[in-house]
Design a protein around this motif. Sequence first.
Motif: not given
Length: 235
Positions: A86-87, A137-138, A141-142, A144-145, A150
Amino acid sequence: MDPPTTDAGDELESYSSLGLTVPYSQKDNAKFPKVLLLLSAYLDKIVKENDELLDSSKIKESTTIFHGQRVPELSIKLYAERIFKYAQCSPSCFVLGLIYMERYLQQPNIYMTSFSVHRLLITSVVVAAKFIDDSFFNNAYYGRVGGISTREMNRLELDLLFSLDFRLKVNLETFRSYCLQLEKEALAVVLERPIQVQATNGTKPLICNGSVDETCKHELVRGRYSSQALQGCSW
């Protein structure tokens, strides 16, 4: 770690064996690179050893920001595969991430355990991706992975960066040393069966190269570590 004595051909073969040469455009159609299996096996072994030492009170550990309140249910191997999938970072980020993890763990009374390994892994790989990959990514997003917020992703990233004194540059000899050492770790892993975390005779732990490249903090801006890493960070 002693510098390896390999020529360019052996070096390329080592990178290929670990799956580091998979083009980004082919990752969606490729199997997980071998480096994920070997890295997770190595981390599993170290975590088990440290957990046993802590349980027996043979070592005293300092709690860090990377320690969670409970052990994640996802195994290290599945977690590494999730990050890769995903990353969408390059496989080399996992080797570089391992180097960052071991540099961080050189601090007194800091050990990688089942409570901290997942957060250390996601943070180190994210920092590596921002440093060497062309795109990333920001942190929302990371997060959530990695299964964290955040805010926590921001805090973990900053803590790692300051703990490393922003020295993210790794020379080629050090990178190659870790690649070769991961290949040696393959001798302790039976690929056809579940990962064995018991230590193998003759297997040496990965040791960070003592000569760390001096990199000024302003050098790592490079369009990657700008104010983006600090945005949305609340304490």
